[in-house]
Design a protein around this motif. Structure first.
Motif, short mmCIF file in Angstrom:
data_model
loop_
_atom_site.label_atom_id
_atom_site.label_comp_id
_atom_site.label_asym_id
_atom_site.label_seq_id
_atom_site.Cartn_x
_atom_site.Cartn_y
_atom_site.Cartn_z
N TYR A 170 0.78 -1.24 0.00
CA TYR A 170 0.00 0.00 0.00
C TYR A 170 0.82 1.29 0.00
N CYS A 171 1.72 1.41 0.95
CA CYS A 171 2.28 2.74 1.19
C CYS A 171 3.54 2.98 0.37
N SER A 172 3.47 3.95 -0.54
CA SER A 172 4.63 4.30 -1.37
C SER A 172 5.79 4.79 -0.49
N THR A 173 5.41 5.39 0.62
CA THR A 173 6.43 5.90 1.53
C THR A 173 7.35 4.77 2.01
N GLY A 174 6.79 3.58 2.19
CA GLY A 174 7.58 2.43 2.62
C GLY A 174 8.64 2.08 1.60
N GLN A 175 8.23 2.02 0.34
CA GLN A 175 9.18 1.65 -0.70
C GLN A 175 10.28 2.71 -0.83
N GLN A 176 9.87 3.96 -0.73
CA GLN A 176 10.86 5.03 -0.87
C GLN A 176 11.83 5.07 0.30
N ILE A 215 3.85 -4.93 -4.10
CA ILE A 215 2.60 -5.48 -3.56
C ILE A 215 1.47 -4.50 -3.91
N PRO A 216 0.74 -4.78 -4.96
CA PRO A 216 -0.25 -3.79 -5.41
C PRO A 216 -1.44 -3.63 -4.46
N TRP A 217 -1.98 -2.47 -4.54
CA TRP A 217 -3.20 -2.14 -3.79
C TRP A 217 -4.38 -2.87 -4.42
N ARG A 245 0.25 8.60 6.69
CA ARG A 245 -0.96 8.89 5.91
C ARG A 245 -1.60 7.61 5.39
N ALA A 246 -0.84 6.53 5.39
CA ALA A 246 -1.44 5.26 4.98
C ALA A 246 -2.62 4.95 5.90
N TYR A 248 -2.21 16.96 4.22
CA TYR A 248 -2.03 16.33 2.91
C TYR A 248 -1.65 17.41 1.90
N HIS A 276 0.65 5.45 -7.46
CA HIS A 276 0.18 5.07 -6.13
C HIS A 276 0.92 5.79 -5.00
N VAL A 328 1.07 7.48 -1.73
CA VAL A 328 0.11 7.11 -0.67
C VAL A 328 -1.00 8.16 -0.51
N LEU A 387 -3.61 7.74 -3.17
CA LEU A 387 -4.52 6.63 -2.95
C LEU A 387 -5.65 7.05 -2.00
N PHE A 412 -8.42 1.77 -11.94
CA PHE A 412 -7.06 1.84 -11.39
C PHE A 412 -6.36 0.51 -11.60
N GLN A 431 -2.33 -0.65 -10.60
CA GLN A 431 -1.09 -0.06 -10.09
C GLN A 431 0.10 -0.32 -11.00
N VAL A 489 11.15 4.33 -7.72
CA VAL A 489 12.47 4.00 -7.18
C VAL A 489 13.30 3.37 -8.29
N TYR A 548 11.55 13.02 0.69
CA TYR A 548 12.53 11.95 0.77
C TYR A 548 13.79 12.26 -0.03
#
Ligand code: SF4
Ligand code: SF4
Lengths: 442, 401
Positions: free
Chosen positions: A141-147, A167-169, A385-386, B89, B116, B118, B121, B138, B140, B318, B353
């Motif tokens: 879910y969270c793009s922040t995790g991958q980044q 892991i797609p949403w 935010r997730a 946000y 996607h 976050v 979404l 959608f 992804q 990434v 980031y």
């Protein structure tokens, strides 16, 4: 201290006390990893640790490290190091804290290279975290995790091999879509399982050994058992008074999520037995259960015990939550221990955010009904935010579909400065008063 | 409501149209995207497909005979949106849910997206709940860009998106139509890139706001019409050279899903800077890369998706083997830019980031840069102005040294 106040203390499960020791032992093992010649893998999000543990790789879950620092009130140093490198305060504080550890680690290494003596002091937990030999990114879910993983790799000069699992949403717009069903679910499950196979090849490349599938199978059998025990104990909390609280389940996250697998079946057996005994004797998680609440949102790690006590003082049993009851090997029946990949992939897809709002909200409403809650406390975690994404929609559904009260408060996962106590007090009190007046009318 | 686009396109012979008139058309469409969509719909009876930034290829929806349009942040203050997303946000997501809650997206027949981030979404969920009658499609897109399976997965994703659109419209999108749309889109990108080159060399004088109107209107308007206008525009500027603009040459970086506000861009130029390059989404990022015009269209899109990130690295993806900071330094060298202003939409996590990487690389190279955080709500321009003036002094001193 008067008796009344004493009576209002949270009645925590005794069996979960051992979690503290297990957690300490685990981190000691992590801190010793390099001395013991182990490879260290950093990962966040999905619980891929059994893959690593089976291959004798030391696993470091980024969130768990940040949460541990926060729970021990040692997060500030790491967060400052991150800030000094330019990571802004509005970034996920889990990531900031963990990246702060990486920054500290790199600084110490650079200092050592240039001859400056900067051996980390043993109490500096930010500096103590061993540097990764590999990174696996598998964040639902969270793009922040991958980044976050990508940034970790960059902080280590891109010299650490990194493997990405996507892991797609689960968006679920087709007519056949739903929880654990539909074409999208089937295809996505297989897509993730395929990547896990490749991930195992990556692990083999790192260790230079064939992957020990038998050990993984055995571990997954134990995880499946532990998960079922956990869910069985959680289910018993439909009893009145509820024998255990959301906060007991928060304490039990580490055992199910990232602690060494040997030991977790015993842990959850003890928890299940204690919960069953409490149900038999009518012992509750709060001394005088007057309200039953659902907790939406991620945990405030620096506030776990504190929040447990606060709600106990209000005679409010916080019974279930999205974080605890919709994640962490949540669907053990999907796991086939003899052929575990697909079931593992599916459990990774069921993080408490990875289904789009319509499915997620249905699940939450079902939990609220099952545990007969009177209200919902919503923790709007400033930098996660997730979790905050669907919260207005959840609150709206709770009011409209179940007619229950909701109350929102601002806090954060590991950055205490976002937490506003007065707001929480006044909002929770207002919610409880509203529940009271509704009861009087009824 | 009459749109300037129709007035200019229909009412005037080509040779009579001048630069300012065409820019006014671009500005008009850029400032009123939904009104443009409604007018297009009334005129053509076609369907409008909105998309979210930053990687959904409009070519697919165009080939299906619809008007693809990248949905834009509105200038309006957030009202109903407050009840759907938290104030922490980014402005884009909050403005979008606000527009949905006010039922301003009723002109859209469908929305498609593949990104996607976050926050995006969260926005998508809220929007879908507000628009029960609008199809929201959608799938992804893979965001790790240099894995052995990235290309294959990207092909799969574009295939699914295309199939879903076909299902929704009840008709197939042929390869020929895809090739045709690709050509039209490429032509559009090529012309705008040419303008970028001309701006860099001083052959055309275009302010940052004018350039934004050109790109933004391309995200909104029927591409065939946009191309016609661009052709007239190119012809005009080539035939009517203007004196080379003077000022401190700057590169503008950042700002992803939403266009930077006019007052910020104007203020920077009023302080004595000229913008000679950018990697803004409402700028060069959007038009950086063409799609192959031959072969399998979906594969061409997947290739485009990957090349785009290698060309202008995006912090929402990434990719371990490209660096945004090196790209920026190289771009600035080519642009002969003396400094860079980073425009960061407040709360934009991907940008937050990567910013330390950029900052570190720029400091190491001794290239001056200034970070400005922007907000959806009105900004204290006076305070910012002082910071920009000081920054420009520093740039001048560095140049003199
Ligand atoms: S924002 Fe939340 S879900 Fe995302 S990486 Fe941080 S803690 Fe995890
Ligand atoms: S990339 Fe940035 S601007 Fe775009 S939706 Fe995400 S946070 Fe907002």
């Amino acid at each position: 201290m008067n008796i009344a106040v004493q009576e209002k203390k949270a009645n925590k499960l005794k069996s979960t006390r051992i979690a503290g020791k297990l957690v300490n032992d685990y981190w000691e093992m992590v801190w010793r990893a390099k001395e013991e010649g182990k490879l260290v893998c950093w990962y966040e999000g999905s619980a891929i640790n059994p893959f690593l543990e089976a291959a004798d790789i030391c696993w470091v879950h980024g969130e768990a490290y940040s949460a541990m620092l926060a729970a021990r009130h040692q997060e500030v140093k790491a967060q400052q190091a991150a800030e000094e490198r330019g990571y802004m305060k509005e970034l996920c504080s889990y990531a900031r804290t963990h990246l702060g550890c990486a920054v500290t680690n790199q600084r110490n290494r650079n200092d050592a290279d240039t001859g400056v003596s900067n051996a980390p002091d043993d109490d500096d937990l930010a500096a103590k975290l061993p540097a990764p030999d590999m990174i696996i990114s598998a964040y639902a879910y969270c793009s922040t995790g991958q980044q976050w993983d990508e940034m970790t790799s960059r902080l280590f000069g891109k010299k650490v091999p990194i493997f990405n699992v996507s892991i797609p949403w689960v968006w679920g717009s087709k007519p056949d879509a739903g929880y654990l069903r539909g074409q999208e679910w089937d295809e996505t499950s297989k897509y993730v399982a395929r990547q896990l196979e490749d991930m195992v090849k990556f692990i083999e490349e790192q260790t230079g050994k064939p992957y020990p599938w038998d050990r993984l199978r055995a571990m997954m059998a134990d995880i499946k058992t532990a998960s079922k025990l956990r869910l069985e104990a959680m289910d018993m909390c439909t009893a009145r008074p509820a024998p255990a609280s959301f906060f007991d389940w928060v304490v039990s996250i580490a055992p199910i999520n990232n602690l060494p697998v040997p030991g977790i079946v015993d842990y959850f057996t003890a928890v299940r037995d204690e919960v069953a005994a409490r149900v038999a004797t009518g012992e509750g998680a709060v001394p005088k259960e007057k309200y039953r609440l659902f907790f939406d949102g991620i945990m405030n790690w620096n506030k776990v015990g504190w929040l447990a006590e606060k709600f106990a003082r209000y005679d409010a049993a916080v019974i279930c939550g999205r974080y605890t009851h919709m994640a962490f090997w949540q669907e053990p029946d999907l796991i086939n221990a003899n052929d575990p990949l697909l079931g593992m992939a599916q459990n990774y897809l069921i993080c408490p955010n990875n289904h789009a709002a319509p499915i997620l909200i249905d699940l939450i409403m079902d939990l609220c009904k099952k545990f007969e809650v009177d209200g919902m406390v919503i923790h709007a975690s400033r930098t996660c935010r997730a979790f905050t994404n669907p919260q207005f929609l959840i609150a709206d559904a709770a009011t409209k579909r179940l007619g229950i009260q909701t109350s929102m408060f601002e806090g954060d996962v590991t950055d205490e400065s976002f937490y506003k106590d007065e707001l929480l007090n006044s909002r929770v009190e207002a919610m409880l008063e509203a529940i009271d007046s509704r009861r009087m009318v009824a | 409501m009459r749109l300037l686009a129709t007035l200019v396109l229909e009412a005037k012979p080509e040779e009579d149209v001048n630069k300012q008139e065409i820019l006014a058309v671009f500005e008009d469409a850029a400032s009123r995207p939904l009104a443009y969509a409604q007018a297009w719909k009334d005129r053509t009876g076609g369907k409008v497909v909105g998309s979210f930034p930053m990687n959904f290829p409009g070519e697919i929806a165009h080939a299906a005979g619809t008007l693809p349009m990248i949905l834009q942040e509105s200038d309006d203050a957030i009202t109903l949106g407050h009840g759907l997303l938290f104030p922490f946000y980014c402005g884009y997501t909050r403005s979008m849910v606000d527009q949905a809650a006010r039922q301003e997206f009723n002109v859209l027949d469908a929305i498609m997206f593949g990104d996607h981030c976050v926050q995006l979404l969260g926005m998508a969920d809220a929007i879908r709940m507000q628009l029960p009658d609008t199809k929201v499609i959608f799938f992804q897109l893979i965001s790790s860009m240099c894995d052995p399976w990235t290309f294959g997965r990207a092909v799969e994703s574009f295939e699914v998106l295309k199939n879903e659109l076909e299902e929704f419209l009840g008709s197939k999108i042929s390869d020929e139509a895809m090739h045709e749309s690709t050509k039209i889109f490429n032509r559009n990108r090529q012309m705008i890139r040419k303008l970028y080159e001309m701006r860099k060399s001083g052959a055309v004088s275009l302010s940052a706001v004018e350039m934004q109107h050109i790109v933004k209107s391309s995200m909104i308007m029927d591409k065939v019409d946009h191309n016609k206008l661009l052709e007239q525009f190119m012809a005009y500027v080539e035939a009517n050279p203007e004196p080379e603009p003077k000022g401190i040459r700057l590169h503008l970086s950042g700002h992803f899903c939403q266009a930077p506000k006019r007052e910020v861009l104007d203020m920077i130029e009023d302080c004595g800077a000229i913008i000679v390059g950018d990697d803004l989404y409402h700028g060069f990022r959007y038009i950086s890369t063409d799609v192959d015009e031959a072969g399998k269209p979906v594969e061409a899109l997947a290739k485009w998706y990957m090349e785009r990130n290698t060309g202008v690295p995006c912090p929402t993806r990434v990719q371990n083997d490209v660096d945004w900071d090196s790209f920026l330094l190289k771009a600035m060298e080519q642009e002969k830019a003396a400094g860079m202003i980073v425009l960061m939409a407040k709360f934009c996590e991907p940008h937050m980031y990567y910013y330390p990487e950029v900052k570190e690389a720029f400091e190491k190279k001794g290239v001056p840069h200034l970070l400005i955080e922007t907000e959806h709500e009105s900004m204290a321009i006076e305070g910012l102005k002082t910071r920009v003036e000081t920054f420009l002094e520093i740039v001048k001193r560095r140049q003199a040294a």
